[in-house]
Design a protein around this motif. Structure first.
Motif, mmCIF file in Angstrom:
data_model
loop_
_atom_site.group_PDB
_atom_site.id
_atom_site.type_symbol
_atom_site.label_atom_id
_atom_site.label_comp_id
_atom_site.label_asym_id
_atom_site.label_seq_id
_atom_site.Cartn_x
_atom_site.Cartn_y
_atom_site.Cartn_z
ATOM 1 N N GLU A 1 0.834 -1.204 0.000
ATOM 2 C CA GLU A 1 0.000 0.000 0.000
ATOM 3 C C GLU A 1 0.869 1.254 0.000
ATOM 4 O O GLU A 1 0.587 2.219 -0.721
ATOM 5 C CB GLU A 1 -0.935 -0.008 1.204
ATOM 6 C CG GLU A 1 -2.061 -1.023 1.089
ATOM 7 C CD GLU A 1 -2.956 -1.064 2.318
ATOM 8 O OE1 GLU A 1 -4.116 -1.509 2.204
ATOM 9 O OE2 GLU A 1 -2.493 -0.664 3.410
ATOM 10 N N SER A 2 1.928 1.234 0.794
ATOM 11 C CA SER A 2 2.853 2.367 0.820
ATOM 12 C C SER A 2 3.549 2.527 -0.527
ATOM 13 O O SER A 2 3.730 3.654 -1.024
ATOM 14 C CB SER A 2 3.894 2.160 1.924
ATOM 15 O OG SER A 2 4.832 3.214 1.932
ATOM 16 N N ALA A 3 3.922 1.400 -1.146
ATOM 17 C CA ALA A 3 4.573 1.439 -2.459
ATOM 18 C C ALA A 3 3.637 2.013 -3.516
ATOM 19 O O ALA A 3 4.057 2.800 -4.373
ATOM 20 C CB ALA A 3 5.025 0.038 -2.861
ATOM 21 N N GLN A 4 2.362 1.631 -3.464
ATOM 22 C CA GLN A 4 1.389 2.155 -4.421
ATOM 23 C C GLN A 4 1.260 3.668 -4.313
ATOM 24 O O GLN A 4 1.200 4.370 -5.329
ATOM 25 C CB GLN A 4 0.017 1.508 -4.184
ATOM 26 C CG GLN A 4 -0.112 0.100 -4.736
ATOM 27 C CD GLN A 4 -1.516 -0.439 -4.519
ATOM 28 O OE1 GLN A 4 -1.894 -0.795 -3.411
ATOM 29 N NE2 GLN A 4 -2.294 -0.492 -5.579
ATOM 30 N N GLU A 5 1.220 4.166 -3.093
ATOM 31 C CA GLU A 5 1.109 5.617 -2.887
ATOM 32 C C GLU A 5 2.342 6.335 -3.437
ATOM 33 O O GLU A 5 2.229 7.372 -4.097
ATOM 34 C CB GLU A 5 0.927 5.913 -1.402
ATOM 35 C CG GLU A 5 -0.406 5.434 -0.846
ATOM 36 C CD GLU A 5 -0.455 5.420 0.668
ATOM 37 O OE1 GLU A 5 0.559 5.834 1.290
ATOM 38 O OE2 GLU A 5 -1.486 5.003 1.235
ATOM 39 N N THR A 6 3.526 5.756 -3.187
ATOM 40 C CA THR A 6 4.770 6.356 -3.688
ATOM 41 C C THR A 6 4.819 6.326 -5.207
ATOM 42 O O THR A 6 5.196 7.313 -5.851
ATOM 43 C CB THR A 6 5.991 5.613 -3.115
ATOM 44 O OG1 THR A 6 5.956 5.679 -1.689
ATOM 45 C CG2 THR A 6 7.287 6.232 -3.614
ATOM 46 N N ILE A 7 4.447 5.198 -5.786
ATOM 47 C CA ILE A 7 4.444 5.066 -7.247
ATOM 48 C C ILE A 7 3.492 6.077 -7.877
ATOM 49 O O ILE A 7 3.829 6.729 -8.872
ATOM 50 C CB ILE A 7 4.046 3.631 -7.653
ATOM 51 C CG1 ILE A 7 5.186 2.661 -7.316
ATOM 52 C CG2 ILE A 7 3.702 3.535 -9.141
ATOM 53 C CD1 ILE A 7 4.797 1.197 -7.388
#
Length: 339
Positions: free
Chosen positions: A84-90
């Motif tokens: 979820e954190s990676a999706q937000e960063t991407i």
């Protein structure tokens, strides 16, 4: 900067999330193997390996399996949080880089603003309840717990030694790790497409945008996506394939078309391919015309759009131009000062 550079940077972010998943599963396998070895250490009597009957006494095996379940629950919560954190960063990194490229290429303020966290989370949430990230990973977790229980129980029932049961667990964890990495890559790619579409929607208010499907370079590309390679989107921004339509890769809503897709979309600005670098005029009409002709030539020879573009880009050079160059970091600073 160009769109291939943006794609490479986003791929690096996706790979980072996959690395975290690998670390979680490697740690869990190590702890599972230690747990099994501890069972042998505690219940081996006079050189005789513990039997299933021995372990079933006083619910010994069941207690160990319940402990495994608790630790795997914690592991999957960590994996979901990471993804979820990676999706937000991407989403935000792709959004800012794509917005910068289109604004600088068109030489026009397109009114971009920094997306709120609520907007990002709403955008990347799967519209299908059972395909949301937590639900998908919950199913994976339950499947893994069930398989570990089966492998350990069957191993002891069959009277297998530590090495055989360890091999069973290694295989079970490896299979689940691959599935988790597949989710990470698919969700990361889907987030990139959603973010790019948000940029395109805003930019299209100020300039004429087009879209071209761009497949990956290697032979692992599925035939349907190879057929889409180099195809332009229709007037409404959709790509079409055998009755299906999507505005970007991983947005078909169809598993065979979406899972582990590595394709991307190449946007055009007023019919030209956007690039922005110091001292070069990439939007020169003569340069763009020669570039397109060379790309078409290599595609006619059987190359994918990306292969053709990379080769043509090396051979056709844009003219020099003296202008005020704005770096990405300087351009991005305006969002920090606007808070």
């Amino acid at each position: 900067m160009d769109q291939q550079e943006i794609q490479k940077k986003i791929d690096e972010l996706i790979t980072q999330s996959e690395t975290v998943i690998e670390e979680v599963f490697a740690r869990r396998l190590k702890e599972l193997l230690y747990m099994v070895s501890d069972i042998y250490r505690k219940y081996t009597v006079k050189g005789k390996d513990p039997s299933y009957t021995d372990l079933n006494k006083y619910n010994r095996l069941q207690k160990e399996l319940e402990l495994i379940k608790k630790t795997l629950n914690a592991d999957y919560r960590a994996v979901v949080k990471t993804l979820e954190s990676a999706q937000e960063t991407i989403y935000i990194q792709n959004y800012l880089m794509a917005a910068y490229l289109l604004e600088m290429t068109a030489e026009e303020d397109m009114g971009f603003s920094l997306p709120s966290m609520e907007t990002i989370q709403e955008a990347i949430l799967s519209p299908i309840e059972f395909l949301t990230l937590p639900k998908v990973m919950e199913n994976h977790r339950n499947e893994l717990i069930r398989r570990i229980h089966i492998e350990i129980t069957q191993g002891f029932i069959a009277g297998e030694g530590y090495a055989n049961i360890a091999q069973r667990l290694q295989k079970a964890l490896g299979f689940s790790q691959k599935k988790a990495r597949l989710v990470a890559r698919t969700e990361g790619g889907r987030t990139r497409s959603i973010s790019s579409e948000a940029v395109a929607e805003q930019a299209s208010k100020h300039t004429k945008l087009g879209k071209v499907w761009m497949s990956s370079l290697d032979l692992r590309v599925r035939m349907s996506h190879r057929a889409l390679d180099g195809k332009k989107a229709d007037a409404e921004g959709y790509f079409h394939y055998k009755g299906l339509k999507a505005k970007a890769p991983l947005l078909w809503g169809n598993a065979p078309m979406d899972i582990q897709c590595r394709c991307d979309v190449l946007y055009t600005v007023n019919g030209m391919l956007p690039q922005y670098r110091r001292g070069r005029n990439y939007m020169d009409e003569d340069y763009q015309k020669k570039l397109k002709e060379r790309v078409n030539k290599y595609m006619d020879e059987g190359k994918t759009f990306l292969q053709a573009f990379k080769k043509a880009d090396k051979e056709i050079k844009p003219p020099s131009k003296v202008f005020d160059y704005v770096t990405y970091d300087d351009w991005k600073d305006k969002f920090a000062t606007a808070k």
